[in-house]
Scaffold this motif. Structure first.
Motif, short mmCIF file in Angstrom:
data_model
loop_
_atom_site.label_atom_id
_atom_site.label_comp_id
_atom_site.label_asym_id
_atom_site.label_seq_id
_atom_site.Cartn_x
_atom_site.Cartn_y
_atom_site.Cartn_z
N CYS A 340 0.84 -1.21 0.00
CA CYS A 340 0.00 0.00 0.00
C CYS A 340 0.86 1.25 0.00
O CYS A 340 1.52 1.56 1.00
N VAL A 341 0.89 1.94 -1.15
CA VAL A 341 1.60 3.22 -1.25
C VAL A 341 0.62 4.22 -1.85
O VAL A 341 -0.55 3.89 -2.08
N ARG A 342 1.10 5.42 -2.13
CA ARG A 342 0.20 6.38 -2.79
C ARG A 342 0.90 7.04 -3.96
O ARG A 342 2.04 7.50 -3.83
N ALA A 343 0.19 7.08 -5.11
CA ALA A 343 0.75 7.66 -6.33
C ALA A 343 0.00 8.94 -6.67
O ALA A 343 -1.12 9.14 -6.25
N GLY A 344 0.65 9.80 -7.45
CA GLY A 344 -0.03 11.02 -7.91
C GLY A 344 0.63 12.26 -7.32
O GLY A 344 1.86 12.37 -7.30
N PHE A 345 -0.20 13.16 -6.81
CA PHE A 345 0.32 14.47 -6.37
C PHE A 345 0.21 14.70 -4.87
O PHE A 345 0.59 15.75 -4.37
N HIS A 346 -0.37 13.76 -4.14
CA HIS A 346 -0.38 13.82 -2.68
C HIS A 346 -0.87 15.16 -2.15
O HIS A 346 -0.34 15.69 -1.16
N CYS A 347 -1.86 15.74 -2.85
CA CYS A 347 -2.47 17.03 -2.43
C CYS A 347 -1.44 18.13 -2.30
O CYS A 347 -1.60 19.05 -1.48
N SER A 348 -0.35 18.06 -3.06
CA SER A 348 0.66 19.11 -2.93
C SER A 348 1.23 19.47 -4.30
O SER A 348 2.31 19.04 -4.69
N ALA A 349 0.45 20.30 -5.02
CA ALA A 349 0.94 20.77 -6.33
C ALA A 349 2.20 21.60 -6.11
O ALA A 349 3.16 21.50 -6.88
N LEU A 350 2.21 22.40 -5.06
CA LEU A 350 3.39 23.25 -4.78
C LEU A 350 4.63 22.38 -4.60
O LEU A 350 5.67 22.63 -5.21
N GLY A 351 4.52 21.37 -3.75
CA GLY A 351 5.67 20.51 -3.45
C GLY A 351 6.16 19.76 -4.69
O GLY A 351 7.36 19.67 -4.93
N HIS A 352 5.22 19.22 -5.47
CA HIS A 352 5.62 18.47 -6.68
C HIS A 352 6.30 19.40 -7.68
O HIS A 352 7.25 19.02 -8.36
N ASN A 353 5.79 20.63 -7.77
CA ASN A 353 6.41 21.60 -8.66
C ASN A 353 7.84 21.91 -8.19
O ASN A 353 8.78 21.96 -8.98
N THR A 354 7.99 22.07 -6.89
CA THR A 354 9.32 22.38 -6.33
C THR A 354 10.30 21.25 -6.59
O THR A 354 11.47 21.48 -6.91
N LEU A 355 9.83 20.01 -6.44
CA LEU A 355 10.73 18.86 -6.64
C LEU A 355 10.83 18.45 -8.11
O LEU A 355 11.57 17.52 -8.44
#
Ligand code: PMP
Length: 386
Positions: A340-355
């Motif tokens: 059990c993991v989680r894929a996608g954006f994890h409710c953090s567009a800001l964080g994904h953009n930063t990384l």
């Protein structure tokens, strides 16, 4: 169920300790009425459950019990803190300046975004350099300081990221905010129960945290812990058993912010969760997550087609992608293997953009106190096969 490997602790901790489950069930058996609204024995039992949880949380997070406000989750606490400090009904009044970090979860970003759209605040983002290998604390402080203006009234930031193991130097940010007379709202969704937090000595105005993650409590629990002297506008009004003949909510915390019947059985479970964390020890929990996080990160870094984001950060949250697969595909393959993991954006567009993750996001494995070496090994085996 027991065959499942749970690596989604950043969403909520699982399984909950048996003492937490027992406390919920006992409370449902032996407590009734409405805490704070009656003097019969069942209501008094409920009130005492609530108070003992408030006391334990106050002790753990460096505040007094009446500054502990129960909420449904972190998001609720953040909305109450952010909107309560911004003040309501200020639409079109010109606004004031608010800073948040470039790693925020939507639980921070969306309430701020709405206030910005309504013209109540002017929102600006500071940098956290999660992928930098060294001296990030100084870089963060510099980025934040350079953006402070005479009308900056609030800084809102997470303590620990939910998409990688980046940490913000909250104590130093708190000192800066205190010197400049700026409110500091901290999102401790990923750090409560894992990192030390002390509201007063860290200069925090409002600490927002979940009961259901690192504190091991049931879902439906969260807390807002106020700094000394912090006063907020209310988010909700209603009955609270205090000053019932008046139209306004009374000024005194915590009742001012707790309209309606509290989730007493869940709060009883949260108290048992706090006891569990206290007896396991925050430092031991952090070290356990750090060690398993390092094993997962190192194992993933050895797989040629895998990219690990912010690989220098130490902790139990590991974000990665696999060349040739979308994050959803990797998530589905791991699901299929019972991991059990989680894929996608994890409710953090800001964080994904930063990384700078791929356009379809990335995969997050997140470890907790109940995670074991063999869980990490099982996950690595599946990713290696890709
Ligand atoms: N902030 C962060 C950093 C989070 O990781 C989360 C949960 N994913 C939240 C806020 C929201 O927490 P809750 O679900 O308790 O509202």
């Amino acid at each position: 169920m027991s065959k499942l490997v749970y690596l989604d602790h950043a969403a909520t901790s699982y399984p909950k300790p048996p003492t937490v489950m027992a406390a919920v069930s006992d409370c449902m058996k032996y407590c009734g009425g409405n805490p704070g609204r009656g003097s019969h024995p069942l209501a008094m039992g409920a009130a005492s459950e609530i108070y003992s949880c408030r006391e334990m949380a106050a002790e753990m997070f460096g505040a007094e019990p009446d500054r502990v406000i129960f909420t449904l989750n972190t998001t609720h606490a953040l909305n109450l803190a952010i909107k309560g400090l911004a003040g309501r009904g200020k639409q079109g009044s010109g606004g004031f300046h608010v800073l948040c970090s470039d790693m925020e979860h939507n639980a921070v970003y969306r309430p701020l975004y709405r206030l910005a759209v309504e013209g109540i605040i002017d929102l600006e983002v500071f940098d956290t350099f999660p992928a930098a290998p060294v001296r990030t604390e100084d870089l963060i402080l510099r980025s934040l300081t350079s953006r402070i203006r005479p009308d900056t009234r609030m800084v809102v930031c997470s303590h620990a990221s939910n998409i990688c193991s980046a940490i913000l130097p909250i104590r130093r940010i708190g000192e800066l905010c205190r010197r400049r007379g700026i409110h500091l709202v901290v999102d401790a969704a990923q750090s409560a129960g894992v990192y030390e937090l002390d509201v007063d000595s860290m200069g925090i105005t409002a600490l927002c945290l979940p009961g259901h993650k690192g504190l091991m409590g049931p879902q439906g629990t969260g807390m807002l812990i106020l700094g000394k002297g912090a006063a907020l506008d209310t988010l909700m009004e209603g009955g609270n058993g205090v000053d019932s003949l008046r139209g306004e909510m009374s000024e005194d915390a915590p009742e001012r912010y707790e309209a309606g019947t509290l989730q007493t059985p869940a709060i009883a479970g949260l108290r048992a969760g706090l006891e569990f964390v206290e007896s396991a020890g925050i430092e031991a929990i952090r070290e356990h997550e750090r060690r398993l996080g390092a094993k997962l990160r190192d194992g993933l870094l050895e797989i040629p087609k895998v990219t690990v984001y912010a690989p220098h950060r130490e902790g139990g949250v590991v974000l990665f992608s696999v060349e040739g697969y979308t994050s959803e595909e990797v998530g589905r393959i791991l699901d299929g293997e019972g991991i059990c993991v989680r894929a996608g954006f994890h409710c953090s567009a800001l964080g994904h953009n930063t990384l700078q993750t791929p356009a379809d996001g990335a995969v997050r494995g997140s470890l907790g106190w109940s995670s074991r070496e063999r869980d990490v090994e099982g996950m690595l085996r599946v990713v290696r096969k890709l």
